[in-house]
Scaffold this active site. Structure first.
Site, PDB file in Angstrom:
ATOM      1  N   HIS A  80     -70.704 -12.977 -31.094  1.00 55.70           N
ATOM      2  CA  HIS A  80     -72.126 -13.332 -31.020  1.00 55.70           C
ATOM      3  C   HIS A  80     -72.983 -12.220 -30.426  1.00 55.70           C
ATOM      4  O   HIS A  80     -74.213 -12.339 -30.414  1.00 55.70           O
ATOM      5  CB  HIS A  80     -72.327 -14.677 -30.306  1.00 55.70           C
ATOM      6  CG  HIS A  80     -72.296 -14.634 -28.821  1.00 55.70           C
ATOM      7  ND1 HIS A  80     -71.186 -14.960 -28.071  1.00 55.70           N
ATOM      8  CD2 HIS A  80     -73.259 -14.329 -27.917  1.00 55.70           C
ATOM      9  CE1 HIS A  80     -71.475 -14.860 -26.785  1.00 55.70           C
ATOM     10  NE2 HIS A  80     -72.720 -14.482 -26.672  1.00 55.70           N
ATOM     11  N   ASP A 125     -64.981 -16.092 -31.478  1.00 59.50           N
ATOM     12  CA  ASP A 125     -66.046 -15.274 -30.889  1.00 59.50           C
ATOM     13  C   ASP A 125     -65.483 -13.971 -30.333  1.00 59.50           C
ATOM     14  O   ASP A 125     -65.431 -13.771 -29.111  1.00 59.50           O
ATOM     15  CB  ASP A 125     -66.767 -16.086 -29.801  1.00 59.50           C
ATOM     16  CG  ASP A 125     -68.113 -15.492 -29.429  1.00 59.50           C
ATOM     17  OD1 ASP A 125     -68.536 -14.526 -30.093  1.00 59.50           O
ATOM     18  OD2 ASP A 125     -68.739 -15.995 -28.471  1.00 59.50           O
ATOM     19  N   GLN A 214     -75.773 -15.422 -18.836  1.00 62.55           N
ATOM     20  CA  GLN A 214     -76.346 -14.646 -19.933  1.00 62.55           C
ATOM     21  C   GLN A 214     -76.270 -13.145 -19.634  1.00 62.55           C
ATOM     22  O   GLN A 214     -76.672 -12.691 -18.562  1.00 62.55           O
ATOM     23  CB  GLN A 214     -77.796 -15.061 -20.167  1.00 62.55           C
ATOM     24  CG  GLN A 214     -77.934 -16.153 -21.217  1.00 62.55           C
ATOM     25  CD  GLN A 214     -77.127 -17.399 -20.919  1.00 62.55           C
ATOM     26  OE1 GLN A 214     -77.036 -17.812 -19.773  1.00 62.55           O
ATOM     27  NE2 GLN A 214     -76.535 -17.998 -21.938  1.00 62.55           N
ATOM     28  N   GLY A 215     -75.779 -12.394 -20.602  1.00 63.17           N
ATOM     29  CA  GLY A 215     -75.617 -10.961 -20.432  1.00 63.17           C
ATOM     30  C   GLY A 215     -74.195 -10.565 -20.065  1.00 63.17           C
ATOM     31  O   GLY A 215     -73.836  -9.401 -20.114  1.00 63.17           O
ATOM     32  N   ASP A 216     -73.401 -11.550 -19.674  1.00 65.86           N
ATOM     33  CA  ASP A 216     -71.973 -11.286 -19.421  1.00 65.86           C
ATOM     34  C   ASP A 216     -71.154 -11.442 -20.699  1.00 65.86           C
ATOM     35  O   ASP A 216     -69.989 -11.029 -20.757  1.00 65.86           O
ATOM     36  CB  ASP A 216     -71.420 -12.254 -18.365  1.00 65.86           C
ATOM     37  CG  ASP A 216     -71.985 -11.992 -16.986  1.00 65.86           C
ATOM     38  OD1 ASP A 216     -72.172 -10.808 -16.636  1.00 65.86           O
ATOM     39  OD2 ASP A 216     -72.244 -12.966 -16.268  1.00 65.86           O
ATOM     40  N   SER A 217     -71.756 -12.046 -21.693  1.00 62.33           N
ATOM     41  CA  SER A 217     -71.051 -12.303 -22.948  1.00 62.33           C
ATOM     42  C   SER A 217     -70.338 -11.069 -23.462  1.00 62.33           C
ATOM     43  O   SER A 217     -70.866  -9.954 -23.389  1.00 62.33           O
ATOM     44  CB  SER A 217     -72.036 -12.747 -24.027  1.00 62.33           C
ATOM     45  OG  SER A 217     -72.202 -14.121 -23.969  1.00 62.33           O
TER      46      SER A 217
HETATM   47  N1  ARG Z   1     -73.518 -16.569 -24.164  1.00 62.02           N
HETATM   48  C1  ARG Z   1     -73.803 -15.898 -22.937  1.00 62.02           C
HETATM   49  C2  ARG Z   1     -74.148 -14.431 -23.167  1.00 62.02           C
HETATM   50  O1  ARG Z   1     -74.497 -14.084 -24.263  1.00 62.02           O
HETATM   51  C3  ARG Z   1     -72.721 -16.064 -21.942  1.00 62.02           C
HETATM   52  C4  ARG Z   1     -72.686 -17.446 -21.499  1.00 62.02           C
HETATM   53  C5  ARG Z   1     -71.662 -17.693 -20.499  1.00 62.02           C
HETATM   54  N2  ARG Z   1     -72.084 -18.861 -19.857  1.00 62.02           N
HETATM   55  C6  ARG Z   1     -71.395 -19.496 -18.930  1.00 62.02           C
HETATM   56  N3  ARG Z   1     -71.912 -20.509 -18.364  1.00 62.02           N
HETATM   57  N4  ARG Z   1     -70.196 -19.068 -18.579  1.00 62.02           N
HETATM   58  O2  ARG Z   1     -74.204 -13.634 -22.273  1.00 62.02           O
END
Ligand code: ARG
Length: 269
Positions: A80, A125, A214-217
């Site tokens: 993603h 993913d 967000q941003g750790d993905s």
């Molecule tokens: N989708 C998020 C990203 O793009 C990461 C989400 C992780 N969220 C969580 N609650 N662990 O960075």
């Protein structure tokens, strides 16, 4: 549902990171408390600063994601975080530093993206980014190739938001989170069947407080294996960040390990 709410959140994080650019001001990028060298644990989704060289395989990607160095030319991230498979020279990877503004950072442009075949926003993913030239002097993070290490306590790390809705971080943060079984993670109290048990793995505390965000993905979740660290997860999604009964959901690396390795070989690395 949570999965989609979170994918929208990714786009926001991406825009924020892009807006910061290479010349992000310390005021907006630095975590609270850097003035006295102390990072309060209360504002980093339960994390603390990683030390320079502690996780040499950590990669920051310019679209606002994390990644892990798989080989000298291949970064493993989340599907993603990238577009379709093919030539792609638009991504910049930053490596070798915990401080994204460090003058000793290593940067590489991408030249190819390989996104998991059949990826449609639900599971699968993972993606590979090939760097235009190899990096040297950085340890790689090997994949967990069996489910042996898909349990216990895991380390998470990234430059993503330190609080739900918060800004991206200048310094790499790390935290420890415990494994959550598929049965528990899919219970009505948690994700009520939204987690794809076969290829996703959950981690976090029922009480919340510690999580990726967000941003750790795309970044790795890892633990000690037979000889050193192994990657068991890829940051994928969650409902908000660090909320009670909402563990982080990660791509289960062991499930895809042979496919990822074959794809990396096909990319020459
Ligand atoms: N989708 C998020 C990203 O793009 C990461 C989400 C992780 N969220 C969580 N609650 N662990 O960075």
């Amino acid at each position: 549902m949570a999965r989609w709410r979170n994918l929208v959140g990714v786009a926001v994080a991406t825009l924020t990171a892009a807006a910061m650019g290479a010349t992000a001001s310390p005021a907006s990028a630095a975590p609270v408390g850097t003035g006295d060298g102390v990072v309060p644990t209360t504002n980093v989704v339960g994390g603390t600063r990683a030390t320079q060289g502690e996780f040499p395989f950590m990669v920051r990607l310019s679209m606002g994601c994390g990644g892990a160095l798989y080989s000298s030319t291949i970064v493993l991230t989340a599907a993603h975080c990238v577009g379709a498979t093919g030539t792609n020279t638009s991504i910049t990877a930053t490596l070798g530093v915990v401080d994204l503004q460090s003058t000793s950072k290593i940067t590489r442009k991408s030249n190819y993206v390989y996104r998991a075949p059949g990826y449609n926003g639900s599971g699968k993913d993972w993606a590979l980014i090939r760097l235009a030239s190899p990096v040297t002097g950085l340890a790689f993070l090997p994949l967990a190739t069996t489910t042996t290490y898909d349990t216990g306590n895991f380390t998470i790390a990234g430059w993503g938001a330190a609080t739900e809705g918060g800004s991206q971080q200048r310094y790499l943060l790390k935290a420890t989170v415990p494994f959550v079984s598929d049965a528990t993670c899919n219970s009505s109290a948690m994700y009520n069947g939204e987690v794809i048990a076969s290829n996703e793995i959950c981690a976090g505390y029922a009480a919340g407080g510690t999580d990726t965000c967000q941003g750790d993905s795309g970044g790795p979740m890892f633990r000690t294996g037979a000889s050193g660290l192994v990657q068991v997860g890829i940051v994928s999604w969650g409902d908000g960040c660090a909320r009670p009964n909402k563990p982080g959901v990660y791509t289960q690396v062991s499930y895809f390990a042979s496919t990822i390795a074959a794809a990396a070989t096909s990319l020459g690395g």
